[in-house]
Design an enzyme around this catalytic site. Structure first.
Site, short mmCIF file in Angstrom:
data_model
loop_
_atom_site.label_atom_id
_atom_site.label_comp_id
_atom_site.label_asym_id
_atom_site.label_seq_id
_atom_site.Cartn_x
_atom_site.Cartn_y
_atom_site.Cartn_z
CB CYS A 48 -0.98 0.11 1.10
SG CYS A 48 -2.15 -1.18 1.10
NE ARG A 94 4.70 1.90 0.17
CZ ARG A 94 5.46 1.57 1.23
NH1 ARG A 94 6.80 1.77 1.01
NH2 ARG A 94 5.16 1.36 2.50
CD1 TRP A 150 0.53 -6.33 -2.62
CD2 TRP A 150 -0.11 -6.65 -0.51
NE1 TRP A 150 0.77 -7.62 -2.32
CE2 TRP A 150 0.46 -7.92 -0.86
CE3 TRP A 150 -0.18 -6.71 0.97
CZ2 TRP A 150 0.96 -9.05 -0.06
CZ3 TRP A 150 0.04 -7.99 1.61
CH2 TRP A 150 0.47 -9.02 1.23
CG ASN A 194 1.17 1.40 4.30
OD1 ASN A 194 0.95 0.13 4.06
ND2 ASN A 194 2.53 1.79 4.71
N GLY A 195 -0.95 -0.16 6.36
CA GLY A 195 -0.75 -1.02 7.72
C GLY A 195 -1.66 -1.66 7.91
CD GLU A 197 17.96 -12.56 -5.38
OE1 GLU A 197 17.23 -13.20 -4.45
OE2 GLU A 197 17.42 -11.93 -6.00
CE LYS A 219 14.59 -11.52 -7.80
NZ LYS A 219 14.88 -10.64 -6.72
CD GLU A 247 10.59 -11.81 -7.08
OE1 GLU A 247 10.17 -11.27 -6.21
OE2 GLU A 247 12.00 -11.24 -7.02
CG HIS A 284 21.08 -35.82 0.59
ND1 HIS A 284 21.41 -37.06 0.96
CD2 HIS A 284 22.43 -35.19 0.32
CE1 HIS A 284 22.72 -37.27 1.06
NE2 HIS A 284 23.41 -35.94 0.74
CE LYS A 338 12.20 -2.61 -4.69
NZ LYS A 338 12.56 -3.92 -5.39
C1 F6R Z 1 12.27 -10.36 -4.30
C2 F6R Z 1 12.09 -9.22 -3.23
C3 F6R Z 1 11.74 -9.47 -1.90
C4 F6R Z 1 12.46 -8.77 -0.88
C5 F6R Z 1 11.89 -8.77 0.49
C6 F6R Z 1 12.76 -8.00 1.50
O1 F6R Z 1 12.83 -9.78 -5.50
O2 F6R Z 1 12.39 -7.92 -3.45
O3 F6R Z 1 11.80 -10.85 -1.65
O4 F6R Z 1 13.92 -8.94 -1.01
O5 F6R Z 1 10.54 -8.58 0.70
O6 F6R Z 1 12.71 -6.52 1.52
P1 F6R Z 1 13.74 -5.32 1.87
O7 F6R Z 1 14.93 -5.74 1.54
O8 F6R Z 1 12.92 -4.41 1.44
O9 F6R Z 1 13.62 -5.68 3.37
#
Ligand code: F6R
Length: 609
Positions: A2, A27, A74, A100-101, A483, A487, A490, A506, A604
């Site tokens: 949000c 967001r 969101w 937001n929250g 990672e 990537k 997602e 395993h 994000k």
């Molecule tokens: C993946 C991604 C999320 C963030 C996670 C932590 O591409 O962006 O997995 O890495 O939500 O976010 P931060 O780093 O802002 O604490």
């Protein structure tokens, strides 16, 4: 998670709000809305879907006013519908609120308000706020008093802003959710315009003068000026600070996607992370005085998602230097903290500095008396302010929901921190400290050559219709494998998993088939073992993509395809390999026509636990 925004005094409030919403869409993008107060009433336009849908609706509505609110959602409480979109209003329609929250006690408040005759029109937790303000206004008192009384009833986390038909002003406050205030053209001057937002990029193209509000601050912003007070109403002084991010950083420019732009920005981002921090064989951070870690005996990292993978990478570097280091998913640490003492340093790795799980883990450590350090991208973020110390990764704003350049900047910063901690904790330099630091200096240009020469687009094309994708590696390459998988899943929505290469046999090997390509990340260390793992998957018919430095001929020969990276220090090869995997994910997702910058169900900055 949000985004809220408010604009006061701009020439064109609607367009300033839409700019803010567009810049905050990372967001959340389930619905969007605006509310304008113009002396005659409050007008609200909102709708399910992305900001573009709101723009369509606004083109047929003629809104005006010098004061307005905006929101991009969101969903937490209730599905993404027009009714659940913010702003939310009271029964009279005279006031509107964005939030937001999470209001944790919303059910109880809703029941109380319903009992008093209030009519609710949404499933959201937020809607209790306008009705509470309405209730307190009816009991007598002005808008500010009613706003304060309503907020005092809330428990949970919130950044909330309100407009009322009777006043040319916005009221806002925060508790556990981010809220920043931007001042354009000098407070109190006739041309002044003011902006409130969940994050600075919302208004960066209007101003870089920012006030970071603290929990409990209540701000009243009117065209003539603003006032910040504490919960008890006494004025508080918050400095206006300049941010060094540029408006171009939040523009897509000629790129189709922010993610691609941010992948390409990595040479600069990594150079910025390192600049001025290495002097000969020593590492210094402006924010950390010499010897600050002398009494540290062990390090615990807490982080989520991509930041967790960067922390795994950083912990590996520390352990290789003899410093005990462990990494915990922040959401687990917060509920089941491992033993720690006053010689433990708790490092929160968080791009945004606002991730609720990471903040909760850091707070739980702090409440046990453990010293905390934030490694973050955002100056003024909650993590930076609440931790005992902070180190900034200096990546510049990242808008794409999938973290890319910030992973590289985190790893570069954690490499420096590993050298620094190793010197303080063990009073000695790592055996090859100067080699690592010298190699770090060459990483930006090596990322540049990965970007220029990558054949990831071709491989994405070749393997684009696979059933699943696996990623393997050892040590730092294991964090890169994790990672790479995150990537890909997602942004492409394809099934992808990362494994420690040695763990395949395993269990995960049962998933490997001729239609599940396996990317094997090589660093120049543990080569024979990695070749063994590649042979295991090849024997099951799975195509193998090696991501390897040029000198790793044995790995390349064992694989079907290779994404090459320049030779480098083995501890930094993973950083280069990760760029190839970012490109592989990006091209796979674009081939599948996915909304790369705004993957479904994600946001994000995850500000709820
Ligand atoms: C993946 C991604 C999320 C963030 C996670 C932590 O591409 O962006 O997995 O890495 O939500 O976010 P931060 O780093 O802002 O604490």
């Amino acid at each position: 998670m949000c985004g809220i925004t408010a604009t006061v005094g701009a020439d064109d409030v609607v367009s300033a709000l839409l700019t803010g919403l567009e810049n905050l869409e990372y967001r959340g993008y389930d619905s969007a809305g605006v509310a304008l107060a113009n002396g005659a009433g409050v007008e609200v336009v909102k709708r399910e879907g992305r900001g573009d849908d709101l723009v369509d609706r606004l083109s047929t509505a003629s809104l005006s006013g010098r004061v307005g609110l905006g929101h991009t959602r969101w969903s937490t409480h209730g599905p993404p519908t027009d009714a659940n979109a913010h702003p939310h209003t009271d029964c009279t329609g005279e006031l509107a609120v964005v939030h937001n929250g999470i209001v944790e006690n919303h059910a109880e408040l809703r029941e109380r308000l319903r009992g008093a005759g209030h009519r609710f029109t949404s499933d959201t937790d937020t809607e209790v706020v306008p009705h509470l303000v309405e209730e307190y206004l009816a009991a007598g008192g002005d808008v500010e008093t009613a706003f304060r009384r309503a907020v005092a009833d809330l428990s949970g986390s919130y950044a909330v802003a309100l407009v009322h038909a009777d006043e040319d002003a916005v009221y806002a406050t925060r508790e556990g959710s981010p809220l920043v205030f931007g001042v354009d053209d000098g407070a109190g001057t006739p041309d002044a315009a003011y902006y409130l937002a969940s994050d600075v990029p919302a208004f960066l193209e209007f101003t870089d003068d920012v006030v970071y509000l603290e929990d409990g601050d209540v701000i009243r912003v009117a065209p003539a000026g603003y006032e910040i007070t504490g919960t008890d109403g006494t004025p508080v002084d918050r400095p206006v600070e300049s941010v060094d991010w540029s408006p171009d950083d939040v523009e897509k420019g000629t790129y189709d996607h922010y993610m691609r732009k941010e992948i390409d920005e990595q040479p600069t981002a990594v150079a910025q992370a390192v600049r001025g921090r290495v002097d000969g064989g020593a590492v210094s951070f402006d924010s950390l005085t010499a010897g600050i870690f002398n009494d540290v005996a062990r390090v615990q990292f807490v982080a989520c998602g991509t930041s967790y993978h960067a922390a795994l990478y950083g912990a590996q570097l520390l352990r290789e230097r003899g410093v005990p280091a462990r990494v915990f998913l922040a959401s687990e640490y917060a509920v089941n903290a491992p033993p720690a003492d006053e010689q433990t340093l708790l490092v929160g790795v968080t791009q945004s500095g606002e991730t609720a799980d990471t903040l909760a883990a850091l707070r739980s450590g702090q409440s046990d008396g453990i010293r905390t350090l934030a490694v973050t991208n955002v100056v003024g973020s909650t993590a930076a302010r609440e931790c005992d110390d902070a180190v900034f990764i200096r990546a510049g704003p990242e808008i794409g929901v999938a973290a890319t350049k910030t992973f590289s900047s985190q790893v570069a910063t954690l490499s420096l921190l590993a050298e620094r901690l190793c010197r303080d904790v063990r009073d000695s330099r790592g055996d090859d400290a100067s080699e690592l630091l010298a190699a770090l200096d060459t990483i930006p240009s090596k990322i540049g050559s990965v970007l220029a020469d990558s054949s990831a687009a071709e491989l994405a094309d070749r393997y684009g219709d696979s059933d699943a994708y696996f990623f393997i590696g050892r040590a730092t390459a294991h964090s890169v494998a994790l990672e790479g998988a995150l990537k890909l899943k997602e942004i492409s929505y394809e099934h992808a998993e990362g494994f420690p290469a040695g763990e395949l046999k395993h269990g995960p090997l049962a998933l490997v088939t001729p239609t599940t390509p396996v990317s094997a990340v090589a660093t120049g260390r543990h080569t024979e073992k990695l070749v063994g793992s590649i042979e295991e998957v090849s024997a099951r018919g799975a195509p193998v993509i090696a991501v390897a430095p040029r000198s790793e001929t044995a790995v390349a020969e064992a694989a079907d395809d290779v994404l090459w990276v320049p030779d480098s220090h083995p501890e930094l090869v993973g950083l280069l390999a990760n760029v190839q995997l970012q490109l592989l994910s990006y091209h796979t997702a674009t081939l599948l026509d996915r909304p790369v910058d705004k993957p479904r169900n994600l946001a994000k900055s995850v500000t709820v636990e």
